[in-house]
Design an enzyme around this catalytic site. Structure first.
Site, PDB file in Angstrom:
ATOM      1  N   GLY A  85       0.793  -1.047   0.081  1.00 41.51           N
ATOM      2  CA  GLY A  85       0.010  -0.067  -0.092  1.00 41.51           C
ATOM      3  C   GLY A  85       0.783   1.322   0.115  1.00 41.51           C
ATOM      4  O   GLY A  85       1.943   1.393  -0.761  1.00 41.51           O
ATOM      5  N   ASP A 108       0.547  -6.420 -13.914  1.00 39.39           N
ATOM      6  CA  ASP A 108       1.805  -5.665 -14.526  1.00 39.39           C
ATOM      7  C   ASP A 108       1.910  -4.318 -13.519  1.00 39.39           C
ATOM      8  O   ASP A 108       1.111  -3.550 -13.080  1.00 39.39           O
ATOM      9  CB  ASP A 108       1.678  -5.166 -15.626  1.00 39.39           C
ATOM     10  CG  ASP A 108       2.860  -4.494 -16.392  1.00 39.39           C
ATOM     11  OD1 ASP A 108       3.871  -4.233 -15.530  1.00 39.39           O
ATOM     12  OD2 ASP A 108       2.999  -4.411 -17.477  1.00 39.39           O
ATOM     13  N   GLY A 113       3.201   3.497  -9.097  1.00 44.67           N
ATOM     14  CA  GLY A 113       3.479   4.715  -8.553  1.00 44.67           C
ATOM     15  C   GLY A 113       3.167   5.912  -9.240  1.00 44.67           C
ATOM     16  O   GLY A 113       2.419   6.963  -8.590  1.00 44.67           O
ATOM     17  N   ASP A 114       3.173   6.268 -10.293  1.00 42.85           N
ATOM     18  CA  ASP A 114       2.671   7.362 -11.085  1.00 42.85           C
ATOM     19  C   ASP A 114       1.107   7.329 -11.196  1.00 42.85           C
ATOM     20  O   ASP A 114       0.647   8.609 -10.793  1.00 42.85           O
ATOM     21  CB  ASP A 114       2.872   7.033 -12.582  1.00 42.85           C
ATOM     22  CG  ASP A 114       4.395   7.235 -12.711  1.00 42.85           C
ATOM     23  OD1 ASP A 114       5.275   7.898 -12.035  1.00 42.85           O
ATOM     24  OD2 ASP A 114       4.953   6.643 -14.047  1.00 42.85           O
ATOM     25  N   GLY A 149       0.763  -3.316 -18.823  1.00 46.51           N
ATOM     26  CA  GLY A 149       1.410  -1.786 -19.348  1.00 46.51           C
ATOM     27  C   GLY A 149       0.834  -0.709 -19.025  1.00 46.51           C
ATOM     28  O   GLY A 149       0.180  -0.753 -17.904  1.00 46.51           O
TER      29      GLY A 149
END
Length: 174
Positions: A85, A108, A113-114, A149
């Site tokens: 988390g 994936d 993080g983005d 992806g």
């Protein structure tokens, strides 16, 4: 939102004026080791909101967040911890751990993080509530890891459905 790419360094001097005008400055440090990361210093000195990954931290996420909040002007620190988390730390409350949620499974982790960062900023800028924004951002990141992806397109409506549904599944999904 600033990245730590070298060419962005030229934007940092505008940060104090932006903050004075009430514009928050967010920075994603990616993978740092600690609050003393030499390369990140200019961005840390400018940021109101700091994002980073726990992947390479030499101290616990809570200790790192405390160090960042005590040394720099940031008032919010969000540390992504992958399958564990994230940790949300703000100046006014103790750090909070939010568990990961992957309502569509994990296929994936590219872009998780983005997605956490973007989800947090979207909901925090709309609501002003970092706790609610972090809860929603964990679901956004969890949706991002459920497809291959970075070709996932998550809508606010889908996130709302997931948060309303029991068990973390979208309404009407299997």
């Amino acid at each position: 939102m600033l990245t730590t790419a070298g060419f962005v360094r030229d934007l940092i001097p505008a940060a104090p004026a932006a903050r004075a005008a009430g514009v928050p400055i967010a920075v994603d440090l990616q993978t740092i080791e600690d609050a003393d990361d030499a390369y990140s210093q200019p961005w840390l000195a400018a940021a109101s909101v700091v994002f980073c990954s726990a992947e390479r931290l030499t101290a616990s996420p809570a200790d790192t967040a405390a160090a960042l909040l005590s040394r720099y002007p940031a008032r919010i620190v969000l540390i992504g911890m992958g399958g564990d988390g994230c940790l949300l730390a703000t100046r006014d409350r103790p750090p909070r751990h939010l568990p990961a949620r992957a309502p569509h499974g994990v296929l994936d982790t590219t872009g998780a993080g983005d997605a956490l960062c973007a989800g947090f900023l979207h909901y925090w800028l709309a609501s002003g509530d970092p706790d609610a924004a972090a809860r929603r951002a964990t679901v956004v990141a969890g949706c991002a890891v459920g497809s291959a992806g970075t070709d996932v397109h998550i809508s606010a409506g889908h996130i709302d459905d997931l948060l309303r549904a029991s068990g973390g599944r979208a309404s009407g999904s299997e």
